[in-house]
Scaffold this motif. Structure first.
Motif, short mmCIF file in Angstrom:
data_model
loop_
_atom_site.label_atom_id
_atom_site.label_comp_id
_atom_site.label_asym_id
_atom_site.label_seq_id
_atom_site.Cartn_x
_atom_site.Cartn_y
_atom_site.Cartn_z
N MET A 1 57.98 19.47 -16.26
CA MET A 1 58.53 20.62 -16.97
C MET A 1 58.53 20.43 -18.48
O MET A 1 59.08 21.25 -19.21
CB MET A 1 59.95 20.90 -16.49
N ASN B 1 57.67 20.62 -22.24
CA ASN B 1 57.11 21.73 -23.02
C ASN B 1 57.18 23.06 -22.28
O ASN B 1 56.34 23.92 -22.49
CB ASN B 1 55.66 21.44 -23.43
N LYS B 2 58.15 23.19 -21.40
CA LYS B 2 58.33 24.47 -20.70
C LYS B 2 59.81 24.77 -20.65
O LYS B 2 60.64 23.87 -20.75
CB LYS B 2 57.79 24.38 -19.26
N ARG B 3 60.09 26.06 -20.52
CA ARG B 3 61.45 26.46 -20.21
C ARG B 3 61.48 26.83 -18.74
O ARG B 3 60.55 27.49 -18.25
CB ARG B 3 61.87 27.68 -21.02
N VAL C 1 59.26 28.96 -14.13
CA VAL C 1 58.72 28.63 -15.46
C VAL C 1 58.80 29.92 -16.27
O VAL C 1 58.16 30.92 -15.93
CB VAL C 1 57.28 28.12 -15.38
N ALA D 1 55.72 32.29 -18.31
CA ALA D 1 54.44 31.65 -18.03
C ALA D 1 53.51 32.61 -17.29
O ALA D 1 52.38 32.27 -17.00
CB ALA D 1 54.65 30.40 -17.21
N TRP E 1 51.38 28.92 -12.20
CA TRP E 1 52.07 27.78 -12.79
C TRP E 1 53.15 27.19 -11.89
O TRP E 1 53.22 25.98 -11.73
CB TRP E 1 52.69 28.19 -14.14
N ASN F 1 51.96 24.35 -22.22
CA ASN F 1 53.10 24.49 -23.13
C ASN F 1 53.47 25.95 -23.24
O ASN F 1 52.69 26.77 -23.72
CB ASN F 1 52.70 23.92 -24.51
N PHE F 2 54.66 26.29 -22.75
CA PHE F 2 55.11 27.68 -22.81
C PHE F 2 56.36 27.84 -23.68
O PHE F 2 57.04 28.83 -23.61
CB PHE F 2 55.41 28.20 -21.40
#
Lengths: 443, 603
Positions: free
Chosen positions: B247, B249-251, B560, B563, B569, B599-600
């Protein structure tokens, strides 16, 4: 023959109630010394390296002194009073020369670990000689001569003690003024004394502050007191002028003038002495007692700790050997002059009240004992004993409970110390011997 | 003159003094407890013995949370002698002004001269070693050991929670706590505070005039401290770590639960942070930084984020409709895209294929049959009310709109809108099915949390029941979880109806299915993709699944944020997690790399 028999059996007529009170005080005092001075490394009460162990020795010695005293004929004390007085006074002179200095006072003869404090014994000599003088001269203190002689008898040893210097012990000599009052000294002396205390306190309290007066600026507060006295004098004078018949006025004017002058002068001197003559620590002690602000932090430590220790006891007390303040040495040298605080903390209000009550009982019993004497010598001596105990109670307990300044004098029979225990034992048992044989004395 | 009478004057004086002194004793000893309190404050002391807080292990016995000793530098003002302030300041690294302020504070109410106050808190052992050597020069200063939490795995910050000093409000509410005590503030630390904190011990001591302490009454009144209970958490540290890595670089979040027990295997909320940041002296500063972070790392997305359920919700709709008899597995509904949009090429699916194709018109029809059940033929508004009530009860049965009985603190319940909700929204008898039909495809007013969605996966994996998700499987080593986590919550839905849904979920991950990226060799994954519309920003990608199909070992929900499509994803992330958990190795490194590189954060 009959006479002899009476004298030899005098011991049987000893006042047992007083003896029982004495024994209770000594043993209970010893218990409290054990508690106050308790050292975990030395839990044995007979450990002679500790205060309680030493006190045990003093108790045994005192018991021997008591028994011996009871077997000495009372006449001996009468006849030899001048020599006893002389002997103890000589000790006071010697101690100034070869004495050991303890806490800034040359008051002790050092014998190894033990010390003897002659001031504790000199009261006996003064008491005996004063009794002898009054009995033999029939002095009623109406004349200046008799007053001067008595003053000399009391003042000589008192002066020597003042040289040590030991102000506390000297203060207890006030006891003899009470004795002289009983023997005829004008009652005005008591009024004068009370007045002096009241004006003394007022002067110190007012003198501790300063007031911004009109025209003259910042001045000691004692001037306000003097102004008030002056004002009172004027009001009194106006009252006398307007409401009193003329033929009675003159003596009253004199009284007013004397009052105003004497009290103003007295107030001024007290204030001056406190500020300029007394040593700093004496001044602090007086200020602490009067709850006046003291600059040096910790100056009120002893007084504060004593009050906390007493208050800590509550009604029932913390229990023997369980007073947190006593067991943790918050009161310095608690087993000597502050022993009453240990009693009050561990035995509580009822314990403290019992001890004060028993002292009052003992003193009144001694007064009554004195009054039943056939010989004036015995009576005067009895009053001396009663009044000395009274002065010690007044100053020592007053100091512990914060009603008197910190003055280092022992509580009779309670405080640790050989000299005081032996001295008070001797003082008391001479009286008990005199009382025991009172019936065999013919006036 | 009668001098004999004077004896009474003297007796009177003695008696008066005696009475005055007794009254004074009364006033000192009996009428006030002022002096008693002073005596206690001076000479008596309660020494608190702090038990060390319970350790927390993961399900395989790896230490997740342990303790470290630090020292508070304390001052007892009563004992402080004049000292070399500049040398002292250099030693403890304070400026003279700071020291002066602190010393002043130590004697200002509520602090008092005869009680110790902290000067510097939480000095690490190496720093304290240097200070303690010199401390003998400064009477009145001493070090008091405290324990702090340490997180050797550096994972699971929000799930484990943190520990901080109690607030004044807590002390007022709960008399157990005292000023300066530590308390669990989140996660397991908060939920199992009573077990973890142990029991404080008390030692009563006398303190003498030199400050030396010793026992009172031979220690009879003392009580010893009871160490905090150790806990075995349900999470698998390696799986949790892997989830946090995926996870990066993602929220979003990952929730993984073992369906048969309800044990949470991983609870990832991204972006995350090292739990050690919120320990010790830097705690205050770091907390401020984290709480101001625009990515909201302190927000537990797995339990507190409330999303619209999206297509995944069609699973719950199907099961409800089958149970109430609104449809059968063979029911076909025209894909009428005039009413509601759809995607893909299909026109007249049965239930299984409608799930696989995520056919919107189909599920609109399904819900219409549930809600408009002709229960009141005269009034379509009343009919909708009766139908929606039934529907809402089923939804609550799935755990939606509830906290699921979990032990995780501060979870959100989401929302299952019912009659009351729409009455308030539109007015009584102002709404009918046509007003609320967007509920049927998981849009509209409904809100769910990722934890609830994972629980849905568990229910399907178990074919009809779940155990409340929880984070601690053993209280005390070898112990049991809390009683409520031994109970199965059975849904009022026939087991046979699950077969069709499970088969459909298998096809979702199968060839041509929307969740094809979740496919794994040798492991049958059953899943459902979802895409939560999030106008005007990019959609949230959602995927729930369980594996293997028979006797499932793990159920997941993966979110995610921003995304896009769920299958792209979230599905591969879920499959990597399954692989990691079941095989402990990744067969397709390219799949993993694709996820790690994505990266989101700034979408």
């Amino acid at each position: 023959m009959k006479n002899n028999k009476l004298k030899n059996t005098g011991v049987e007529r000893v006042d047992w109630i007083t003896v029982i009170v004495y024994l209770f005080f000594v043993v209970f005092g010893w218990m409290n010394i054990y508690s106050a001075a308790y050292d975990h490394a030395h839990p044995n009460i007979f450990d002679f390296s500790q205060e309680y162990g030493k006190q045990f020795i003093w108790i045994i010695v005192s018991f021997l002194i008591a028994i011996l005293t009871l077997y000495v004929e009372g006449d001996f004390f009468n006849k030899f009073s001048i020599y006893i007085y002389g002997f103890f006074t000589l000790l006071l002179v010697l101690v100034l020369i070869v004495g050991k200095e303890v806490n800034g006072a040359k008051a002790w003869f050092g014998v190894g670990d033990f010390g003897i404090q002659p001031s504790e014994f000199s009261k006996i000599g003064v008491g005996l000689l004063l009794a002898k003088y009054i009995a033999s001269s029939g002095a009623k203190f109406k004349t200046w001569k008799t007053r001067l002689v008595a003053a000399a008898i009391i003042g000589f040893p008192a002066g020597l003690i003042l040289l040590q210097p030991d102000v506390g012990s000297v203060l207890t000599f006030v006891a003899f003024i009470l004795v002289m009052y009983r023997e005829g000294l004008s009652g005005n002396v008591l009024i004068l004394g009370l007045g002096a205390i009241v004006f003394g306190v007022l002067s110190i309290v007012s003198g501790a502050g300063s007031i911004n007066f009109p025209f003259v600026g910042e001045q000691s507060g004692v001037w306000l007191l003097i102004l008030i006295v002056l004002l009172l004098g004027i009001i009194w004078w106006l009252y006398v002028r307007n409401f009193i018949v003329p033929r009675n006025r003159k003596p009253l004017y004199w009284i007013i003038a004397t009052f105003v002058l004497a009290s103003s002068l007295f107030s001024f001197s007290v204030s001056y002495i406190v500020d300029n003559v007394l040593e700093q620590h004496h001044k602090e002690r007086i200020y602490v007692m009067l709850s006046l602000p003291v600059e040096r932090e910790g100056a009120d430590y002893n007084s504060e700790m004593a009050k906390i220790t007493v208050g800590s006891g509550g009604f029932l007390g913390r229990g023997y050997l369980e007073g947190p303040m006593t067991q943790n040495n918050y009161v310095p040298e608690q087993w000597t002059d502050f022993i009453f605080s240990a009693v009050a903390e561990e035995w509580g209000f009822w314990g403290g009240t019992l001890i004060i009550g028993l002292f009052v009982f003992l003193i009144i019993r001694l007064i009554n004992m004195a009054e039943r004497q056939r010989s004036q010598f015995s009576r005067v001596y009895g009053y001396c004993v009663a009044c000395i105990f009274f002065m010690h109670l007044l100053i020592n307990v007053g100091m512990v409970i914060g009603l008197a300044p910190i003055i280092g004098i022992p509580l009779p029979f309670f405080s640790y110390g050989g000299s005081s225990l032996m001295g008070f034992t001797l003082l008391l048992f001479i009286m008990l011997r005199l009382d025991a044989e009172r019936l065999s004395i013919f006036r | 003159m009668n001098l004999e009478g004077r004896r009474f004057t003297l007796i009177l004086i003695v008696s008066i003094i005696g009475i005055i002194y007794m009254l004074r004793l009364l006033s000192l000893q009996v009428t006030t407890d002022k002096w008693q309190n002073k005596a206690s404050a001076l000479a008596e002391k309660e020494v608190i013995i702090y038990p060390s807080r319970g350790l927390i292990y993961d399900r395989k016995g790896r230490v997740l949370v342990t303790n470290q000793t630090v020292y508070d530098l304390m001052v007892l003002p009563r004992q402080v002698d004049p000292f070399d302030t500049s040398a002292f300041c250099q030693l403890v690294n304070l400026s003279i002004e700071e020291l002066r302020t602190l010393l002043k504070k130590a004697v200002t109410y509520p602090n008092v001269r005869y009680k110790p106050s902290p000067i510097i808190k939480q000095i690490t052992p190496p720093e304290y070693a240097a200070i303690s050597e010199q401390l003998y020069k400064y009477p009145g200063f001493f070090g008091q050991p405290r324990t702090l939490r340490v997180y050797p795995q550096q994972i699971g910050a929000l799930m484990l929670g943190d520990v901080g000093e109690v607030t004044k409000e807590t002390i007022e509410d709960n008399p157990y706590y005292r000023r300066g005590d530590y308390i669990g503030l989140g996660g397991i630390e908060k939920a199992y505070e009573v077990e973890l904190r142990g029991k404080r011990g008390v030692k009563y001591v006398f303190r003498d005039n030199l400050g030396i302490e010793r026992n009172v009454a031979g220690g009879k009144l003392d009580s010893s401290a009871v160490e905090g209970t150790q806990l075995i958490a349900t999470i698998d540290a390696e799986l949790q770590r892997y989830g946090e890595k995926l996870m990066q670089n993602k929220r979003g979040c990952i929730v993984a639960i073992e369906p048969s027990t309800g044990e949470i295997l991983a609870l990832v909320s991204a972006p995350t942070y090292d739990p050690n940041l919120l320990v010790g002296r830097a705690r205050g500063h770091n907390f401020n930084v984290l709480s101001r972070d625009v990515q909201k790392p302190l927000f537990n997305r797995a339990t507190q984020a409330q999303y619209r359920p999206g297509s995944i919700f069609k699973l719950a709709q199907s099961l409800t409709a089958l149970q109430v008899g609104a449809i059968t597995p063979q029911t076909r509904i025209q894909c009428n895209r005039a009413i509601i949009g759809c995607h893909g090429s299909h026109s007249y699916d049965d239930l299984e294929m409608a799930i696989v194709h995520s056919c919107n018109p189909y599920f609109r029809g399904v819900m219409q049959r549930v809600v408009e059940g002709d229960r009141d033929k005269t009034n379509r508004f009343r009919d909708a009310r009766l139908g929606l009530d039934i529907w809402q009860n089923y939804m609550k049965g799935f755990g939606f709109g509830t906290n699921l009985g979990t032990d995780i603190p501060n979870v959100k319940t989401g929302l299952v809108p019912g009659v009351a909700f729409y009455d308030k929204w539109y007015g009584e008898y102002q709404w009918a099915f046509s007003t609320i039909y967007s509920l049927s495809i998981g849009e509209g007013e409904m809100q769910v949390t990722p934890l609830q969605m994972c629980n849905l996966a568990c229910i399907i994996a178990n074919r009809g029941w779940y155990v409340s998700p929880h984070t601690v499987r053993q209280i005390g080593l070898g112990g049991r979880p809390r009683d409520e986590y031994l109970i199965r919550h059975q849904l009022p839905i026939d087991t046979s109806y699950f077969t069709n849904v499970v088969n459909a979920m298998e096809k979702v991950v199968g060839p041509g299915g929307t969740g094809g990226r979740a496919k794994l060799k040798n492991i049958t994954v059953c899943g459902k993709t979802g895409t939560v519309q999030n106008e005007p920003r990019e959609d949230h990608a959602v995927f729930i699944c369980f594996a293997p199909k028979e006797n499932p070992k793990i159920a997941l929900s993966v979110y995610v944020e921003n995304a896009g499509f769920g299958g792209t994803w979230s599905a591969p992330i879920a499959s990597l997690m399954i692989e990691k958990f079941l095989n402990d190795s990744i067969a397709d490194p390219a799949k993993e790399k694709r996820i790690l590189d994505a990266n989101f954060l700034h979408q």
